[in-house]
Motif scaffolding. Sequence first.
Motif, short mmCIF file in Angstrom:
data_model
loop_
_atom_site.label_atom_id
_atom_site.label_comp_id
_atom_site.label_asym_id
_atom_site.label_seq_id
_atom_site.Cartn_x
_atom_site.Cartn_y
_atom_site.Cartn_z
N LEU A 107 0.76 -1.21 0.00
CA LEU A 107 0.00 -0.02 -0.05
C LEU A 107 0.82 1.38 -0.20
O LEU A 107 0.34 2.32 -0.68
N ALA A 108 2.22 1.20 0.72
CA ALA A 108 2.95 2.15 0.83
C ALA A 108 3.56 2.55 -0.62
O ALA A 108 3.54 3.85 -0.90
N ASN A 109 3.62 1.69 -1.44
CA ASN A 109 4.02 2.11 -2.66
C ASN A 109 2.95 2.77 -3.65
O ASN A 109 3.20 3.68 -4.34
N TYR A 110 1.80 2.27 -3.60
CA TYR A 110 0.70 2.82 -4.25
C TYR A 110 0.54 4.27 -3.63
O TYR A 110 0.22 5.42 -4.42
N MET A 111 0.75 4.37 -2.56
CA MET A 111 0.59 5.84 -1.80
C MET A 111 1.76 6.91 -2.35
O MET A 111 1.47 8.08 -2.43
N MET A 112 2.93 6.23 -2.35
CA MET A 112 4.01 7.16 -2.69
C MET A 112 3.90 7.60 -4.29
O MET A 112 4.16 8.73 -4.56
N LEU A 161 9.43 1.65 -2.10
CA LEU A 161 9.94 0.55 -1.53
C LEU A 161 10.71 -0.40 -2.57
O LEU A 161 9.74 -0.65 -3.53
N SER A 162 11.76 -0.86 -2.45
CA SER A 162 12.33 -1.94 -3.54
C SER A 162 11.78 -3.38 -3.38
O SER A 162 11.30 -3.42 -2.15
N GLN A 163 11.98 -4.09 -4.23
CA GLN A 163 11.73 -5.59 -4.26
C GLN A 163 12.25 -6.06 -2.74
O GLN A 163 11.60 -6.86 -2.06
N ASP A 164 13.63 -5.74 -2.78
CA ASP A 164 14.32 -6.57 -1.20
C ASP A 164 13.61 -5.97 -0.03
O ASP A 164 13.38 -6.64 0.87
N GLU A 165 13.36 -4.62 -0.19
CA GLU A 165 12.72 -4.14 0.98
C GLU A 165 11.10 -4.75 1.13
O GLU A 165 10.89 -4.84 2.43
#
Length: 459
Positions: free
Chosen positions: A251-256, A273-277
Amino acid sequence: MYERGSVPILIISMMLVSSLTTAVTAQEDSDEDEYFDFHTIASLGDSTLGSDPTGYRGPFASVHAANLMELDYYEGAVGGDRSWTLIEAGRHTTIADNYSEGTLVTIMIGAWDFIDSDAQIVKGDYSFISNLEENMTIILDTLTESNIDVLVWTLPNMSFLPFLTQIFPTEKHEFFTEASIQWADTLNRLADSYGDNVQVFDLLNASDDLLQNQEARTISGNEVVAPPVMCDKNCIMIDSLHPTSVGQGLLANYMMEAINEKFPKSTGDYPLLSQDELLSLADFNSSSEEAVKLTIEGDLTQACFDWTSTGYRDMYITISIDGEDVEIPSYVGFNTEQCSQSTHVMYTGSRVINVVTDITNNLTLNHFFSIWGKNLSSTQIMDHEVEEGDSLELIVDLVEYEGDWENIPVEGVISIEIIYTSARVAEYPSEDGESVPGFSAIIALASILGAIVVSRREE
């Protein structure tokens, strides 16, 4: 005369049009070049964005955003908040009084307003949205008057929320979708009235994409499991209401992406956020071995547990005294003088008792009341003694309890309701006939139908 005058008039008109066009273009360029500089992100709303003392379902999306944007963070979101309880508690005014320009508030409110109105929604009655809009306007007015920018989350498509789908049959789910759409439309219209200071994060479409598009929830070849399946590590939902840690990360990536679009900074986009994160928030290599259970010697109420390595399950409880709902404080049994930075065998969230699962001992409701420091027996509940004409009922999983009140077992129990009615109230009931809010019955039914044991254990 007319012909000679028409030429200069035409020229002047063209010059005016050209001037206006230049002004409009300049204004558009100005809008395109508008940037935002923030020093703080603050959250408001319910447990989707806050209230996680154990850390088992965080970091929240707003925390990720603060880290990615290298900003300070203030958590104002509180589990169980409705729009009206947020206002009554003054959580919006606290932020407005202490922060100003350079602050971005992320707010998601309305899920509990929605749940409280579910019986009306399934009849096609969406009138709760008017009250929700009125309360949201109060909140936004207060924040924007302090020059605070706001990113308002729509609700997800509530027809996918296990908490509701477990209660109502499939043919009723379309009403939840329609209510979600209507609230999203209302929020977009409301945000437009505030100009650039209030923007909308379209969680409705983001959640649809996340739940229906397998690729959107696949991390380095590992699929995060969508509802109705729930689990503590590798699912989107940890229970019938809350996203997991990895769910929050997605969800954070959608929000960013929404922040980059609607609150851009002058030096370029903020990172995602990266894939590793994202992988670090899940545990796709976790072992499925059964945990070894511990036997506690001595007083169970004095034992302490590390919530990050101990399994818990949720048990819902409501208490009614003469028709008034008694609020059980959050964090009873957590970070006490006896168990600093840890928990007892039971500790509370919003209307929920978290019950440890990794012990062989037989836990009772009496253990919880002992940890809470309140009275519970067949003749007394808290400070109310049962006298002639009074009644005290204990409902366990919708069935009246008739066992030993000194040893009320909770093994496998999902919902408990305690109802005390004095002789005075029994003889002179209120005119409106209302007693315990219908929410307690709903939560009990939802709990039984959707009982989920959540293991919050680090393998």
